[in-house]
Motif scaffolding. Sequence first.
Motif, short mmCIF file in Angstrom:
data_model
loop_
_atom_site.label_atom_id
_atom_site.label_comp_id
_atom_site.label_asym_id
_atom_site.label_seq_id
_atom_site.Cartn_x
_atom_site.Cartn_y
_atom_site.Cartn_z
N LYS A 2 -8.84 7.22 86.68
CA LYS A 2 -10.14 7.70 87.15
C LYS A 2 -10.05 8.29 88.55
CE LYS A 2 -13.14 4.77 84.31
NZ LYS A 2 -14.15 3.67 84.29
N GLU A 3 -9.19 7.74 89.38
CA GLU A 3 -8.99 8.30 90.71
C GLU A 3 -8.42 9.72 90.63
OE1 GLU A 3 -9.86 7.23 93.85
OE2 GLU A 3 -11.02 5.81 92.65
N GLU A 4 -7.50 9.94 89.69
CA GLU A 4 -6.95 11.28 89.51
C GLU A 4 -7.99 12.25 88.96
OE1 GLU A 4 -3.97 12.40 90.53
OE2 GLU A 4 -3.77 10.40 91.44
N GLN A 5 -8.85 11.75 88.07
CA GLN A 5 -9.91 12.60 87.53
C GLN A 5 -10.86 13.09 88.62
OE1 GLN A 5 -11.47 9.91 84.56
NE2 GLN A 5 -10.21 10.77 82.92
N LYS A 6 -11.08 12.26 89.64
CA LYS A 6 -11.94 12.66 90.75
C LYS A 6 -11.35 13.85 91.52
CE LYS A 6 -13.81 8.01 91.64
NZ LYS A 6 -13.83 6.88 92.61
N ILE B 257 -6.52 2.12 84.22
CA ILE B 257 -7.74 2.90 84.03
C ILE B 257 -8.30 3.34 85.38
CG2 ILE B 257 -10.16 2.74 83.31
CD1 ILE B 257 -9.23 0.96 81.00
N ASP B 258 -8.31 2.42 86.34
CA ASP B 258 -8.79 2.76 87.69
C ASP B 258 -7.98 3.91 88.29
OD1 ASP B 258 -10.71 0.78 87.56
OD2 ASP B 258 -9.54 -0.69 88.70
N SER C 122 -6.81 12.26 80.80
CA SER C 122 -7.83 11.40 80.21
C SER C 122 -7.16 10.28 79.42
CB SER C 122 -8.75 12.21 79.30
OG SER C 122 -8.02 12.84 78.27
#
Length: 370
Positions: A31-35, A27-28, A41
């Motif tokens: 989320k880093e890629e989403q940034k 999950i972490d 997702s």
Amino acid sequence: MKPKKYNMLIDLIAGARPNFMKIAPIIDAIKEEQKKDVKISFRLIHTGQHYDKNMSGSFFEQLGIPAPNENLGAGGGTQAEQTASIMIGYEKLLMDKPSDLCLVVGDVTSTMACAITAQKMHIPVAHVEAGIRSGDWKMPEEINRLATDAVTNYFFTTSDVANSNLKNSGVEDERIFFVGNVMIDTLLKHRPRFQKPSVWNEVGLEKGKYIVMTLHRPSNVDEEEILKSLMDEIMNNTQDIPLVFPVHPRTAKILKNLGISYDRLHMVEPLGYLEFNYLVENSLAVITDSGGITEETTVMGIPCMTLRDSTERPETVTLGTNELLGVNPKAIKPAMEKLFSGNWKSGSIPELWDGKTSTRIVNQLLTLFA
């Protein structure tokens, strides 16, 4: 250069305590890629396989895992009942809201059930910790591993041994990705946050002057005579130092029936991740029949004795601090003599157990689905 655009929804399956430690760093990494404005997702799915707060709830809080997007509410029952409940619940979800990928971790019932369900719904499956084998078909986890890998598309592995197991079963090289160990991602991230459990002060524990014990496998705890023999040998050969025993619910019932009680045996309820690993890191040694704990002791350099005839994590023995004692209680005495004489091996850390495994997994998935 603008970042590449993806539009990918990954189902992350978590159902039992070991899953949560493996899902959290993935999950972490997502989320880093989403940034970076990467369109990826996830949908966190709790199957409900472990429904006791001590066995699951606290892990979400301590490891910073967000609330599940879906809870299938599988609950208790036999393995067949749990499997059926998980498959029915996940099938309904996929029929209503399909995903692009089902990512399963480890080898619990939820892993197998969701992998099979996804594949039947024509959704590809990625298996983290693929290819590990104990060779013991009496272990439910071994059946789960075999069944999961039989329907997996993308195999993420922890070791060369796992790679070889998959290749020997006919899996093509291009579907196998040696990425390391997600459990160690979680361990290294949270190691500075380990918390002293209440039992530490309650019984006056001191660093390096106690042993941690966990037992939960049916072969060790379901038959009263076997469990009593193990407990007697352990207590008779650990000199006068305290033993801390977080007791699995299954084991607690049998110990109560046996009336096992020693002043220096401290039986406590299952601990949270941060408290349990604080105990392990500061212990003299660990006695266990768990597989995952042998990985953590290897990285922390803590002597570990495994009360099983086989292990799906041989690198913890060949490279790490773990020794496979078997299930004969008589093997405990010589192992303890080796420990107390200061002759236990120091061990080393296996390749790619470096805290970056989840990043490698997510990057590989983005490449595959680009």
